[in-house]
Design a protein around this motif. Structure first.
Motif, PDB file in Angstrom:
ATOM      1  N   HIS A 174       0.855  -1.191   0.000  1.00 26.52           N
ATOM      2  CA  HIS A 174       0.000   0.000   0.000  1.00 26.52           C
ATOM      3  C   HIS A 174       0.890   1.240   0.000  1.00 26.52           C
ATOM      4  CE1 HIS A 174      -3.593  -2.438   0.815  1.00 26.52           C
ATOM      5  NE2 HIS A 174      -2.832  -3.117   1.656  1.00 26.52           N
ATOM      6  N   THR A 175       1.345   1.589  -1.162  1.00 29.70           N
ATOM      7  CA  THR A 175       2.248   2.735  -1.277  1.00 29.70           C
ATOM      8  C   THR A 175       1.451   4.025  -1.444  1.00 29.70           C
ATOM      9  OG1 THR A 175       2.407   2.395  -3.656  1.00 29.70           O
ATOM     10  CG2 THR A 175       4.082   1.338  -2.274  1.00 29.70           C
ATOM     11  N   GLY A 176       2.098   5.136  -1.150  1.00 25.01           N
ATOM     12  CA  GLY A 176       1.453   6.435  -1.327  1.00 25.01           C
ATOM     13  C   GLY A 176       0.524   6.770  -0.184  1.00 25.01           C
ATOM     14  N   GLY A 177       0.472   8.047   0.143  1.00 26.87           N
ATOM     15  CA  GLY A 177      -0.435   8.490   1.195  1.00 26.87           C
ATOM     16  C   GLY A 177       0.134   8.239   2.576  1.00 26.87           C
ATOM     17  N   GLN A 178      -0.457   8.903   3.549  1.00 24.03           N
ATOM     18  CA  GLN A 178      -0.033   8.775   4.939  1.00 24.03           C
ATOM     19  C   GLN A 178      -0.639   7.524   5.575  1.00 24.03           C
ATOM     20  OE1 GLN A 178       1.874  11.149   7.282  1.00 24.03           O
ATOM     21  NE2 GLN A 178       1.957   9.031   7.943  1.00 24.03           N
ATOM     22  N   LYS A 179       0.171   6.752   6.250  1.00 27.98           N
ATOM     23  CA  LYS A 179      -0.310   5.548   6.921  1.00 27.98           C
ATOM     24  C   LYS A 179      -0.203   5.705   8.434  1.00 27.98           C
ATOM     25  CE  LYS A 179       2.286   3.019   4.090  1.00 27.98           C
ATOM     26  NZ  LYS A 179       2.262   3.772   2.834  1.00 27.98           N
ATOM     27  N   LEU A 180      -1.217   5.200   9.111  1.00 28.12           N
ATOM     28  CA  LEU A 180      -1.267   5.201  10.574  1.00 28.12           C
ATOM     29  C   LEU A 180      -1.349   3.761  11.050  1.00 28.12           C
ATOM     30  CD1 LEU A 180      -1.750   6.743  13.359  1.00 28.12           C
ATOM     31  CD2 LEU A 180      -4.190   6.454  12.876  1.00 28.12           C
ATOM     32  N   LEU A 181      -0.425   3.336  11.901  1.00 25.54           N
ATOM     33  CA  LEU A 181      -0.469   2.004  12.506  1.00 25.54           C
ATOM     34  C   LEU A 181      -1.022   2.132  13.919  1.00 25.54           C
ATOM     35  CD1 LEU A 181       0.315  -1.023  12.892  1.00 25.54           C
ATOM     36  CD2 LEU A 181       2.589  -0.208  13.600  1.00 25.54           C
ATOM     37  N   ILE A 182      -2.066   1.353  14.214  1.00 26.07           N
ATOM     38  CA  ILE A 182      -2.593   1.313  15.576  1.00 26.07           C
ATOM     39  C   ILE A 182      -2.022   0.075  16.268  1.00 26.07           C
ATOM     40  CG2 ILE A 182      -4.624   1.207  17.041  1.00 26.07           C
ATOM     41  CD1 ILE A 182      -6.203   2.615  14.918  1.00 26.07           C
ATOM     42  N   LEU A 183      -1.267   0.332  17.307  1.00 28.90           N
ATOM     43  CA  LEU A 183      -0.603  -0.741  18.046  1.00 28.90           C
ATOM     44  C   LEU A 183      -1.125  -0.715  19.480  1.00 28.90           C
ATOM     45  CD1 LEU A 183       1.671  -2.789  17.335  1.00 28.90           C
ATOM     46  CD2 LEU A 183       3.280  -1.196  18.422  1.00 28.90           C
ATOM     47  N   ASN A 184      -1.669  -1.828  19.935  1.00 30.77           N
ATOM     48  CA  ASN A 184      -2.234  -1.904  21.281  1.00 30.77           C
ATOM     49  C   ASN A 184      -1.579  -3.064  22.032  1.00 30.77           C
ATOM     50  OD1 ASN A 184      -5.156  -3.423  22.595  1.00 30.77           O
ATOM     51  ND2 ASN A 184      -4.040  -1.784  23.585  1.00 30.77           N
ATOM     52  N   TYR A 185      -0.903  -2.739  23.130  1.00 33.38           N
ATOM     53  CA  TYR A 185      -0.265  -3.786  23.932  1.00 33.38           C
ATOM     54  C   TYR A 185      -0.041  -3.277  25.350  1.00 33.38           C
ATOM     55  CZ  TYR A 185       4.089  -1.161  23.431  1.00 33.38           C
ATOM     56  OH  TYR A 185       5.046  -0.167  23.492  1.00 33.38           O
ATOM     57  N   PRO A 186      -0.155  -4.104  26.389  1.00 37.32           N
ATOM     58  CA  PRO A 186      -0.775  -5.424  26.329  1.00 37.32           C
ATOM     59  C   PRO A 186      -2.114  -5.349  25.587  1.00 37.32           C
ATOM     60  CG  PRO A 186       0.110  -5.043  28.514  1.00 37.32           C
ATOM     61  CD  PRO A 186       0.216  -3.737  27.781  1.00 37.32           C
ATOM     62  N   ARG A 210       7.865   5.965   7.050  1.00 38.16           N
ATOM     63  CA  ARG A 210       7.224   7.182   7.532  1.00 38.16           C
ATOM     64  C   ARG A 210       5.787   6.928   7.995  1.00 38.16           C
ATOM     65  NH1 ARG A 210       9.840  11.701   6.822  1.00 38.16           N
ATOM     66  NH2 ARG A 210       7.945  12.977   6.767  1.00 38.16           N
ATOM     67  N   VAL A 211       5.612   5.838   8.730  1.00 39.87           N
ATOM     68  CA  VAL A 211       4.310   5.485   9.290  1.00 39.87           C
ATOM     69  C   VAL A 211       4.166   6.132  10.670  1.00 39.87           C
ATOM     70  CG1 VAL A 211       2.854   3.577  10.105  1.00 39.87           C
ATOM     71  CG2 VAL A 211       4.276   3.285   8.061  1.00 39.87           C
ATOM     72  N   ILE A 212       3.059   6.811  10.900  1.00 39.54           N
ATOM     73  CA  ILE A 212       2.759   7.314  12.237  1.00 39.54           C
ATOM     74  C   ILE A 212       2.185   6.165  13.061  1.00 39.54           C
ATOM     75  CG2 ILE A 212       1.299   8.892  13.579  1.00 39.54           C
ATOM     76  CD1 ILE A 212       1.386  10.821  11.219  1.00 39.54           C
ATOM     77  N   ILE A 213       2.622   6.037  14.302  1.00 47.43           N
ATOM     78  CA  ILE A 213       2.108   4.991  15.184  1.00 47.43           C
ATOM     79  C   ILE A 213       1.235   5.618  16.259  1.00 47.43           C
ATOM     80  CG2 ILE A 213       2.684   3.201  16.874  1.00 47.43           C
ATOM     81  CD1 ILE A 213       5.259   2.682  15.403  1.00 47.43           C
ATOM     82  N   LEU A 214       0.025   5.081  16.413  1.00 48.02           N
ATOM     83  CA  LEU A 214      -0.783   5.359  17.596  1.00 48.02           C
ATOM     84  C   LEU A 214      -0.586   4.174  18.528  1.00 48.02           C
ATOM     85  CD1 LEU A 214      -2.895   6.637  19.425  1.00 48.02           C
ATOM     86  CD2 LEU A 214      -4.665   5.598  17.998  1.00 48.02           C
TER      87      LEU A 214
END
Length: 435
Positions: A174-186, A210-214
């Protein structure tokens, strides 16, 4: 006064053609729905074992209850991003507890972290990368805000943890555009967490693309080992960290959540603040003043969290062992209060009872045993996978704390006495499956 004629149905004024298309396929939150259903069945006189709704079983610490009493007279509108004193306390919490380089300008206070996550998705556009399984609201919030959800596959044998290679694959696909990764742990729903080595690898991939992580770390303080580490330590410029009072302070109904937004993403925080000013305006003043004492994280709060961790660790391990003994596959719990057992190993005997989906499995469990759980399909898993989310919280947390303060230990006899409803519910499932 003109009254409706008896027995005559009132015609709806709502024009279905005006319905927002973003609502298509979006239904009420599964976790809240199961809670309401459980209460309704209880009101009808049925015994219900409530393993569906993930609410902390422990009372709000008395220190915070007293702080709320003292500040109940507060009635003023506070700054949109939060009470300055609270933002300072939260920033210090992030510095001292998580080792982050945070100051009060990096902090945003919201009416629960759930609302802040929604606003984050609202103010930025692009793809949202969500590991499967994940909490029930991430994907619906995607659709409500017009973003594109991309599921990242995980494996049961790896504890449902995100593999950095899977993140790499998704970024290249999935190239192009801004990507946001949602990471939940525990993790909610799996109860597993991520070790530093894996966090470093995930951070490396995110930085490269250049992925933003939440990073949703609402259960961080409930890491059973007490050694939670934020991925923001390894990717500080691109990680937004979220937490709140709902899980580690037992104050879900208080609705107080926080974001720590790095200076490199300050524009996002400013946009969230603008939208907040036109929506919720500000979090309740008494709640914010009381929250200062929570995030100060003094000895009373530290002791409270340590004891609750010990209970959750013991209950989780015992519950997981019992689920495995009946033949299900389940990862060892490492934090929070959830398990995600997979009953696919019993597919033959369950299909013989016409149970082919996780939703059918859950409905049968509730109606035939009184045990309320949630189907894995609500968490992004395939419909035909016989997975469930279990929240092992159906016990009296106040009684547990009182007992442990007297020197008791959470061994098996203690668990049977104080957390017997959880153990009984698993025994009911075992007996039902074995029929």
């Amino acid at each position: 006064m003109i009254r409706q004629e008896a027995g005559k149905a009132r015609e709806s004024l709502f024009d279905q053609s005006t319905k927002n298309p973003r609502l298509s396929g979006v239904k009420a939150s599964a976790t809240l729905s199961i809670n309401e259903l459980s209460k309704r069945l209880e009101a009808e006189g049925k015994e219900i074992f409530k393993l569906g709704f993930g609410q902390s079983p422990f009372p709000v610490p008395e220190l915070l209850v007293e702080a709320l009493r003292k500040n109940a007279h507060r009635k003023e509108y506070l700054p949109v991003k939060g009470l300055p004193k609270l933002r300072e306390a939260v920033a210090e919490y992030y510095r001292s507890r998580l080792g982050l380089d945070a100051d009060d300008d990096d902090i945003v206070i919201g009416p629960g972290s759930k609302e802040l996550m929604f606003l984050l998705q609202l103010v930025r556009k692009g793809r949202v990368l969500i590991p499967s399984p994940s909490w029930v609201s991430y994907e619906p919030q995607c659709r409500l805000t017009g973003n594109e959800p991309v599921w990242l596959e995980t494996e049961q044998r790896d504890g449902w943890r995100l593999d950095p290679l899977e993140l790499e694959r998704a970024c290249k696909e999935h190239t192009g555009g801004q990507k946001l990764l949602i990471l939940n742990y525990p993790s909610n729903p799996t109860g597993t967490t991520l070790d530093p080595d894996r966090l470093k690898e995930i951070a490396k991939v995110a930085r490269q693309h250049r992925v933003i992580i939440l990073s949703d770390e609402i259960y961080g303080e409930l890491d059973h080992s007490g050694n939670h580490i934020s991925i923001a330590r390894f990717y500080p410029e691109g990680t937004i960290v979220s937490t709140g009072l709902s899980k580690w302070c037992g104050a879900g109904g208080w609705r107080l959540g926080t974001f720590c937004i790095p200076k490199e993403l300050r524009e996002i925080g400013d946009m969230i603040g603008k939208v907040a000013s036109e929506t919720f305006s500000a979090v309740s003043a008494p709640i914010q003043y009381a929250g200062v004492d929570a995030f100060a994280y003094g000895q009373e709060i530290a002791d409270y969290v340590e004891v609750t961790r010990s209970v959750l660790s013991a209950v989780g391990k015992e519950t997981a062992d019992r689920l495995r003994s009946m033949g299900s596959r389940v990862a060892e719990p490492e934090g929070g209060f959830y398990l995600f057992p997979d009953f696919s190993t019993m597919r033959g005997q369950l299909e013989a009872r016409d149970l082919r989906t996780s939703e059918q499995l859950c409905k049968a469990l509730l109606t035939e045993t009184g045990v309320a759980a949630l189907p894995g399909s609500e968490f992004g898993r395939p419909e035909m996978e016989l997975s469930l989310r279990i929240a092992y919280v159906d016990f009296n947390g106040s009684e547990c704390l009182a007992s442990l303060q007297k020197g008791a230990k959470p061994d098996l006899p203690w668990l049977r006495e104080h957390c017997g409803r959880v153990i009984n519910s698993i025994e009911r499932i075992a007996g039902w499956v074995a029929k």
